[in-house]
Design a protein around this motif. Structure first.
Motif, short mmCIF file in Angstrom:
data_model
loop_
_atom_site.label_atom_id
_atom_site.label_comp_id
_atom_site.label_asym_id
_atom_site.label_seq_id
_atom_site.Cartn_x
_atom_site.Cartn_y
_atom_site.Cartn_z
N PRO A 89 -9.89 -42.18 -40.17
CA PRO A 89 -10.04 -42.47 -38.73
C PRO A 89 -9.08 -41.63 -37.90
O PRO A 89 -7.93 -41.42 -38.29
N LEU A 90 -9.57 -41.14 -36.76
CA LEU A 90 -8.75 -40.35 -35.85
C LEU A 90 -8.83 -40.95 -34.45
O LEU A 90 -9.92 -41.23 -33.95
N THR A 91 -7.67 -41.13 -33.83
CA THR A 91 -7.67 -41.49 -32.42
C THR A 91 -7.99 -40.22 -31.62
O THR A 91 -7.99 -39.10 -32.17
N GLN A 92 -8.22 -40.38 -30.32
CA GLN A 92 -8.50 -39.20 -29.49
C GLN A 92 -7.32 -38.22 -29.53
O GLN A 92 -7.51 -37.00 -29.62
N ALA A 93 -6.10 -38.74 -29.48
CA ALA A 93 -4.93 -37.87 -29.52
C ALA A 93 -4.86 -37.12 -30.85
O ALA A 93 -4.57 -35.92 -30.89
N GLN A 94 -5.11 -37.83 -31.95
CA GLN A 94 -5.08 -37.20 -33.27
C GLN A 94 -6.21 -36.17 -33.40
O GLN A 94 -6.02 -35.11 -34.01
N TYR A 95 -7.35 -36.49 -32.82
CA TYR A 95 -8.51 -35.59 -32.88
C TYR A 95 -8.16 -34.23 -32.28
O TYR A 95 -8.43 -33.18 -32.88
N TRP A 96 -7.53 -34.23 -31.11
CA TRP A 96 -7.24 -32.96 -30.45
C TRP A 96 -6.00 -32.28 -31.00
O TRP A 96 -5.73 -31.12 -30.66
N ARG A 97 -5.24 -32.97 -31.85
CA ARG A 97 -4.10 -32.31 -32.50
C ARG A 97 -4.53 -31.51 -33.72
O ARG A 97 -3.73 -30.73 -34.26
N VAL A 98 -5.76 -31.68 -34.17
CA VAL A 98 -6.27 -30.88 -35.29
C VAL A 98 -6.40 -29.44 -34.81
O VAL A 98 -7.09 -29.17 -33.81
N PRO A 99 -5.73 -28.48 -35.45
CA PRO A 99 -5.73 -27.08 -34.95
C PRO A 99 -7.14 -26.52 -34.75
O PRO A 99 -7.39 -25.84 -33.75
N ALA A 100 -8.05 -26.80 -35.67
CA ALA A 100 -9.41 -26.27 -35.54
C ALA A 100 -10.12 -26.86 -34.32
O ALA A 100 -10.90 -26.17 -33.65
N HIS A 101 -9.86 -28.14 -34.01
CA HIS A 101 -10.47 -28.75 -32.84
C HIS A 101 -9.92 -28.10 -31.56
O HIS A 101 -10.68 -27.88 -30.60
N ALA A 102 -8.63 -27.81 -31.55
CA ALA A 102 -8.04 -27.16 -30.39
C ALA A 102 -8.65 -25.78 -30.18
O ALA A 102 -8.91 -25.36 -29.05
#
Length: 290
Positions: A89-102
Motif C-alpha cells: 500500500p502507498l499513500t499519496q505522499a509515498q506514491y509521489w516519492r517513488v523516483p519513477a513516478h516523479a
C-alpha cells in the motif's frame, strides 16, 4: 491462433491473466509512451504497477499481466508479460516519492491517486520470458469496445493479427531541422536518436514558452549535442546563470545549424555568436549573458 493459445503453450493459465492495452489519458504522456515501451522499461513498468480500485481488485485475483499498447484502432502491440508478486500500500505522499513516478509526472502523468482515495496498491510486477523476441512485433486484434483498455484473458478472444519482421517500436530519427523536444523528453530519447545526436555538433536553441525568450548554445565537446542536452536534462540549466532562474519544464530544444565534425572550436563559437546576434538572444532581450 489467438493470445490464449500462446499463453497455454507457455504453461500459463489464461484464467489468471489480465491483459492491458495501455493508452494514457494524458496527451503529453501518451505522445511519448511508445518511447518508454521501447527504451525505458523501468518507467513503462512503473506506469502499470498502480491502478484504480477496479483494476486493483482484478489483479489481486490474477497471477500474470500481458502488456500491450494501442496500435491503431482495434489493434494492440505486445510489449511484455509480467508475473504478479507482492503488493504494497502507498499513500499519496509515498506514491509521489517513488523516483519513477516523479519522472513520469514530468512527462505529463497526473497519477490516479486523487479525490477521496488516500492510498493505493503498488504491484510488484516481474518481467517473464514470454515471447520476448516478439516485443514490438506481435499485433493482436483488440475486441470491442475500444475504450475498454483491460480484459481478463480467458473471457476474450484476441486473434493474432501479425508478427512483424521489424519492431514497430523502432522510431525513425526525425530530420535535424524538424526536432522540437521538451526538457522532459531529453531523458527518454530513443537509442537511435542518441547515437545520431552524439555524432552531430552544431548550434542549438532553447525556447522558454513561458515568456518566449530564447537561448543560443553550441555543442562540439564529448558526445556533441547528446552530451550537451544530457547536461540540460540532468541539471535543467546546463550551468547557465540566466537559465538557473527558470523552470526547465517550459524549455523546448531545437537545432539551428549542424557543422562539420572537424570544424575547429573557435569557428563553432563564431557561428554561435552570430546566431545570438541575429536572434537577439543576449540579455535583456534573451537568455544569453555573453
Amino acid at each position: 491462433m489467438e493470445l490464449n493459445e500462446l499463453l497455454l503453450g507457455k504453461g500459463i493459465d489464461p484464467r489468471g491473466v489480465i491483459v492491458f492495452r495501455h493508452r494514457p489519458n494524458e496527451p503529453e504522456l501518451n505522445k511519448v509512451f511508445p518511447l518508454l515501451a521501447a527504451d525505458r522499461p523501468d518507467l513503462f513498468n512503473a506506469y502499470q504497477q498502480t491502478h484504480g480500485e477496479k483494476v486493483e481488485k482484478a489483479m489481486l485475483s490474477a497471477k500474470h499481466v500481458a502488456s500491450f499498447i494501442r496500435h491503431g484502432s482495434g489493434k494492440a502491440l505486445f510489449i511484455g508479460a509480467f508475473a504478479i508478486r507482492k503488493t504494497t500500500p502507498l499513500t499519496q505522499a509515498q506514491y509521489w516519492r517513488v523516483p519513477a513516478h516523479a519522472e513520469l509526472r514530468k512527462l505529463g502523468m497526473r497519477g490516479f491517486v486523487t479525490g477521496s482515495r488516500s492510498s493505493c496498491l503498488w504491484f510488484d510486477l516481474k518481467s517473464i520470458d514470454f515471447y520476448s523476441e516478439w516485443k514490438g512485433k506481435l499485433i493482436v486484434d483488440w475486441p470491442p469496445p475500444e475504450r475498454s483498455w483491460w480484459r481478463r484473458a480467458h473471457r476474450n478472444q484476441m486473434s493474432i493479427h501479425a508478427v512483424l519482421e521489424d519492431s514497430a517500436l523502432d522510431t525513425a530519427m526525425q530530420k535535424w531541422n524538424e526536432l522540437d523536444l521538451t526538457w522532459s523528453q531529453l531523458s527518454i530519447l530513443p537509442k537511435r536518436w542518441q547515437a545520431k545526436l552524439a555524432e552531430w555538433r552544431g548550434i542549438y536553441y532553447i525556447f522558454d514558452s513561458s515568456d518566449a525568450k530564447g537561448y543560443v548554445g553550441s555543442a562540439y565537446g564529448a558526445e556533441n549535442l547528446l552530451g550537451r542536452w544530457r547536461n540540460y536534462g540532468t541539471s535543467g540549466h546546463g550551468g547557465n546563470r540566466l537559465l538557473r532562474q527558470r523552470d526547465p519544464t517550459n524549455f523546448r530544444f531545437t537545432i539551428l545549424e549542424l557543422v562539420s565534425p572537424t570544424m575547429p572550436p573557435e569557428e563553432v563559437q563564431w557561428l554561435e555568436s552570430n546566431w545570438k546576434e541575429r536572434l537577439h538572444t543576449r540579455q535583456p532581450y534573451g537568455l544569453n549573458d555573453n
